[in-house]
Design an enzyme around this catalytic site. Structure first.
Site, short mmCIF file in Angstrom:
data_model
loop_
_atom_site.label_atom_id
_atom_site.label_comp_id
_atom_site.label_asym_id
_atom_site.label_seq_id
_atom_site.Cartn_x
_atom_site.Cartn_y
_atom_site.Cartn_z
N THR A 1 0.95 -1.55 -0.23
CA THR A 1 -0.04 -0.06 0.50
C THR A 1 0.87 1.19 -0.12
O THR A 1 0.33 2.23 -0.68
CB THR A 1 -1.14 -0.08 1.59
OG1 THR A 1 -1.48 -0.89 1.24
CG2 THR A 1 -1.61 1.19 1.45
N TYR B 1 6.63 -11.39 4.53
CA TYR B 1 5.62 -10.85 4.12
C TYR B 1 4.95 -12.17 2.93
O TYR B 1 4.91 -11.92 1.69
CB TYR B 1 5.76 -9.89 3.20
CG TYR B 1 4.85 -8.62 3.54
CD1 TYR B 1 3.62 -8.86 2.80
CD2 TYR B 1 5.58 -7.43 2.30
CE1 TYR B 1 3.19 -7.56 2.88
CE2 TYR B 1 4.91 -6.15 2.31
CZ TYR B 1 3.59 -6.67 2.61
OH TYR B 1 2.63 -5.41 2.40
N LYS C 1 2.54 -13.07 8.35
CA LYS C 1 1.23 -12.07 7.02
C LYS C 1 0.97 -13.23 6.42
O LYS C 1 1.34 -12.89 4.99
CB LYS C 1 1.35 -10.66 6.80
CG LYS C 1 1.11 -10.12 5.71
CD LYS C 1 1.41 -8.94 5.05
CE LYS C 1 0.35 -7.93 4.58
NZ LYS C 1 0.10 -8.95 3.12
#
Length: 295
Positions: free
Chosen positions: A44, A131, A159
């Site tokens: 993001t 990630y 994550k």
């Protein structure tokens, strides 16, 4: 540390350069809302489009504005040497953790990905978050690799990529937890599916929407972590118009357009050639924002 709500803010750009005043205002909003973790420079935050110097500056701005809230930042890059340089910059800025994604141009093998995490884990002094983001990296962890990396020293969290539905989350999270160290937390991404994953036992919500609306996502996170299915469902329903757009267009373009439409960032705020929502999709988002009071 890797528990609760981790908010992923945009890195608003003007003419291709981060606009520091706008960025700091986003961080100050997250600090005021008392999120549990602030995570700049995730997908993001457009980390892959920024220079080392820009990433170091954004990280430093975040740690300065975050107060006592832990900051974790991405060190994803194509080369290991660059990742280690980024890790040094981030640790000097005072981050409490690092996001590590298996980013590459040539697709990585499972062995290459393991060696990447092994090298980084032994080179840094703060914990890592694995990630898992195949939609952007193009790399898919096998279950065996994910568990093997989780057993490395200095791993703090995973994550997880979005679950297809609550049933998949309810099956996968408890099974995965049995195979990884108790010190490694499990986090959910993919905002539309996150409530179900938190109710199924995930420890942390790695949230895109929280970067703009931390108070509402904080309430949703707290309800789901407390096992309050009724309240979590009601709070999640408030976001359904946005979740529908997330599913169709991806979270980055939606959240960037929302920031532009709400005056939180100047348009265009994404690195070229990326565009926030345009045309009919942007009009749908504008209608959704006008009908719901997101905070």
């Amino acid at each position: 540390m890797f528990k609760g709500l981790a908010a992923f803010p945009l890195t608003p750009l003007i003419n291709g350069k981060p606009h520091e005043k706008t960025f700091v205002s986003l961080i100050e909003n997250l600090t005021a809302a008392q999120v549990d973790i602030i995570a700049p420079l995730g997908s993001t935050g457009s980390y892959a489009y920024l220079s080392r110097e820009q990433r170091a500056r954004i990280t430093a701005l975040t740690t300065d504005a975050a107060g006592d809230i832990p900051v974790i930042t991405s060190i994803g890059a194509l080369r290991l040497e660059e990742m280690l340089d980024l890790a040094d910059d981030a640790q000097r800025a005072g981050v409490r953790g690092l996001l590590v994604s298996p980013l590459s141009y040539q697709p990585l093998s499972q062995e290459e990905a393991y060696r990447l995490y092994e090298r980084v884990a032994h080179a840094v002094s703060v914990p890592l978050c694995i990630y898992d983001n195949p939609a952007t990296t193009g790399f898919t962890f096998t279950r065996e690799l994910l568990c093997a990396v989780a057993r490395l020293p200095n791993i703090g969290s995973i994550k997880l990529s979005p679950f297809s539905d609550a049933a998949q989350a309810a099956a996968k999270i408890p099974a995965l937890r049995r195979e990884i160290p108790a010190t490694v937390t499990l986090g959910t991404s993919g905002d539309p599916q996150a409530a179900g994953a938190l109710l199924a036992g995930a420890d942390v919500f790695y949230s895109v929407a929280a970067g703009l609306w931390p108070r509402d996502i904080r309430a949703l996170t707290d309800a789901a972590l407390a096992g309050d299915e009724t309240q979590a469902a009601a709070l999640n329903e408030k976001f359904e118009p946005l979740w529908a757009l997330f599913r169709r267009y991806g979270s980055l373009r939606v959240i960037a357009a929302a920031a532009e439409l709400s005056g939180r960032a100047a348009a265009p705020c994404l690195p070229e050639p990326l565009l926030s929502l345009q045309g009919e999709a942007r009009a749908q988002l504008q209608t959704a924002l006008a009908q719901r009071d997101y905070r």
